[in-house]
Design an enzyme around this catalytic site. Structure first.
Site, PDB file in Angstrom:
ATOM      1  CD  GLU A 148      -0.615  -5.038  -6.575  1.00 34.65           C
ATOM      2  OE1 GLU A 148      -0.259  -4.030  -7.204  1.00 34.65           O
ATOM      3  OE2 GLU A 148      -0.135  -5.349  -5.457  1.00 34.65           O
ATOM      4  NE  ARG A 171      -4.080   1.891   0.408  1.00 34.99           N
ATOM      5  CZ  ARG A 171      -4.415   2.879  -0.405  1.00 34.99           C
ATOM      6  NH1 ARG A 171      -3.684   3.113  -1.490  1.00 34.99           N
ATOM      7  NH2 ARG A 171      -5.466   3.622  -0.156  1.00 34.99           N
TER       8      ARG A 171
END
Length: 218
Positions: free
Chosen positions: A95, A29
């Site tokens: 992902e 992130r």
């Protein structure tokens, strides 16, 4: 059981015949770790000669880019850096689903890092992960199957042996991760080490030659 054996055989065959472009794909992130832990890990991997894909672009919109999906397929390993805001990103979750798909059909391997985060928050989607999924369930209420896949992916990856960064010196943790990846690469592909050794000897020869030409006239 026959199905399990067949699946294992398929994964092994895919791993041995697949042409890898990258050694490692980093899933993270950006707002949490791009300029800190992930950047330091990426630098350490590259310094060891481990070819690592790190997405340096700011992510816009909801759809994950085909280039990122391809990079996952072309990588031997994924290091998944779970942090407080990981689950708030649909990109990160997409992902993760792709990484699991590649594990099952291509011999890809994943290693989780729980960065200043209780692993149970990932496995059970509690804490900040619960808050993120409350928003996802509102936003994707017409596509709840997508949210279910994200939850299942988090639970599954959280059971893989990895690293908990809490109460660890970051530099030591990164050294440990790089060493583990290096050992796995050499173990799965002996030619990997041979290639690096050959490259190193050529670089040493080049350095020696350059030093000869750079010596001042006597």
């Amino acid at each position: 059981m026959a199905p399990s054996s067949s699946s294992s055989s398929t994964s092994s065959t895919s791993s041995s015949t697949h042409q890898w472009k990258y050694d490692v794909f980093l899933s993270f992130r950006g707002e949490d770790t791009r300029k800190s832990f992930t950047d330091h890990l990426h630098t350490a991997l590259c310094q060891k000669g481990i070819n690592t894909f790190m997405d340096d672009q700011l992510r816009r919109g909801e759809q994950i880019s085909p280039a990122l999906l391809n990079a996952i397929e072309e990588s031997r390993f994924s290091i998944i850096i779970f942090s407080d805001n990981y689950a708030s990103s649909s990109w990160c979750l997409d992902e993760l689903v792709k990484i699991l798909d590649c594990i099952k059909v291509m011999g890809h391997r994943a290693l989780p890092v729980f960065y200043n985060l209780n692993p149970s928050h990932v496995k059970k989607q509690t804490g900040s992960f619960a808050e993120a999924f409350a928003k996802h369930e509102q936003e994707y209420r017409e596509k709840m199957e997508k949210v279910v896949k994200w939850r299942e992916a988090l639970t599954e990856v959280a059971t893989i042996s990895g690293w908990d960064s809490r109460d660890r010196h970051e530099s030591k943790l990164i050294e440990e991760i790089v060493r583990d990846i290096w050992n796995k690469l050499v173990g799965t592909s002996p030619s990997y080490m041979k290639g690096l050794v050959g490259m190193e000897s050529r670089l040493e020869a080049m350095d020696s030659l350059l030093s000869m030409f750079s010596e001042p006239d006597r």
